[in-house]
Design a protein around this motif. Sequence first.
Motif, mmCIF file in Angstrom:
data_model
loop_
_atom_site.group_PDB
_atom_site.id
_atom_site.type_symbol
_atom_site.label_atom_id
_atom_site.label_comp_id
_atom_site.label_asym_id
_atom_site.label_seq_id
_atom_site.Cartn_x
_atom_site.Cartn_y
_atom_site.Cartn_z
ATOM 1 N N SER A 50 -2.367 -5.979 -12.328
ATOM 2 C CA SER A 50 -2.492 -4.816 -11.942
ATOM 3 C C SER A 50 -3.834 -4.248 -12.228
ATOM 4 O O SER A 50 -4.614 -3.432 -11.640
ATOM 5 C CB SER A 50 -1.324 -3.782 -12.400
ATOM 6 N N ASP A 51 -4.473 -4.893 -13.095
ATOM 7 C CA ASP A 51 -5.643 -4.778 -13.408
ATOM 8 C C ASP A 51 -6.906 -5.087 -12.421
ATOM 9 O O ASP A 51 -8.182 -4.521 -12.570
ATOM 10 C CB ASP A 51 -6.301 -5.405 -14.912
ATOM 11 N N ARG A 52 -6.595 -5.952 -11.656
ATOM 12 C CA ARG A 52 -7.623 -6.299 -10.729
ATOM 13 C C ARG A 52 -7.274 -5.568 -9.362
ATOM 14 O O ARG A 52 -8.264 -5.454 -8.572
ATOM 15 C CB ARG A 52 -7.282 -7.793 -10.252
ATOM 16 N N VAL A 53 -6.218 -5.164 -9.061
ATOM 17 C CA VAL A 53 -5.937 -4.360 -7.748
ATOM 18 C C VAL A 53 -5.876 -2.832 -8.221
ATOM 19 O O VAL A 53 -5.363 -2.176 -8.899
ATOM 20 C CB VAL A 53 -4.531 -4.642 -7.581
ATOM 21 N N SER A 54 -6.954 -2.253 -7.215
ATOM 22 C CA SER A 54 -6.951 -0.823 -7.459
ATOM 23 C C SER A 54 -6.864 -0.128 -5.743
ATOM 24 O O SER A 54 -6.796 -1.050 -4.977
ATOM 25 C CB SER A 54 -8.367 -0.404 -7.969
ATOM 26 N N LEU A 55 -6.900 1.010 -5.823
ATOM 27 C CA LEU A 55 -6.956 1.745 -4.505
ATOM 28 C C LEU A 55 -8.146 1.362 -3.612
ATOM 29 O O LEU A 55 -8.208 1.416 -2.288
ATOM 30 C CB LEU A 55 -6.417 3.217 -4.618
ATOM 31 N N GLY A 56 -9.421 1.303 -4.521
ATOM 32 C CA GLY A 56 -10.471 0.934 -3.920
ATOM 33 C C GLY A 56 -10.593 -0.441 -3.148
ATOM 34 O O GLY A 56 -11.145 -0.497 -1.921
ATOM 35 N N LEU A 57 -9.797 -1.443 -3.817
ATOM 36 C CA LEU A 57 -9.644 -2.763 -3.505
ATOM 37 C C LEU A 57 -8.836 -2.709 -2.189
ATOM 38 O O LEU A 57 -9.213 -3.285 -0.888
ATOM 39 C CB LEU A 57 -9.147 -3.830 -4.322
ATOM 40 N N ALA A 58 -7.717 -2.031 -2.237
ATOM 41 C CA ALA A 58 -6.943 -1.981 -0.948
ATOM 42 C C ALA A 58 -7.600 -1.480 0.345
ATOM 43 O O ALA A 58 -7.458 -1.791 1.277
ATOM 44 C CB ALA A 58 -5.513 -0.858 -1.402
ATOM 45 N N PHE A 59 -8.370 -0.412 -0.268
ATOM 46 C CA PHE A 59 -9.169 0.473 0.890
ATOM 47 C C PHE A 59 -10.181 -0.575 1.510
ATOM 48 O O PHE A 59 -10.366 -0.733 2.829
ATOM 49 C CB PHE A 59 -9.818 1.690 0.514
ATOM 50 N N THR A 60 -10.869 -1.383 0.792
ATOM 51 C CA THR A 60 -12.122 -2.204 1.290
ATOM 52 C C THR A 60 -11.277 -3.350 2.024
ATOM 53 O O THR A 60 -11.956 -3.560 2.884
ATOM 54 C CB THR A 60 -12.576 -2.661 -0.048
#
Length: 161
Positions: A50-60
């Motif tokens: 979970s430290d690598r995955v964020s909403l920003g990454l999902a959006f990108t």
Amino acid sequence: MNKQRVNLLWFVSTLVFALLMMLVPLPAPLQPFKPYWPALFLLYWSLESSDRVSLGLAFTIGLGADLLDGVLLGEQAMRLCALVFIALRFRSRLRFFPMWQQTLAVLALLLNDRFLLLMVRTFAGESLPPASWWISPFVGAMLWPFLFLLMDDLRMRLRIQ
């Protein structure tokens, strides 16, 4: 190559692989059976790292998928953000579910994704999809245990955190 670089390379390559799998053409009769690969891989990484995955990454990733797929810009970005948000919010519970319960949770997340897609496309003025359009989340849920175990096995063999 140092261990951090290998970890990052593995993480990025799995997400690129998910985007490429989304582009694989299938014959028209099999098209409804095509799972939503970026969602499955982002779910895996949301649960495992979970430290690598964020909403920003999902959006990108979603914007990249929108551009590759040629759909309404932001459609998949919004869907993946919603999916990752829910997965990260309930991560502590989902990780320790038995595989059959985790699979049901993944099915619920993928069905939620389909409802979001249906809402976006309805607001965009498209007609309602055929009933076969709802098969994809079930295929994704059936693939989930295999994908999860395969990714876990590969991650352990490569000794990736």
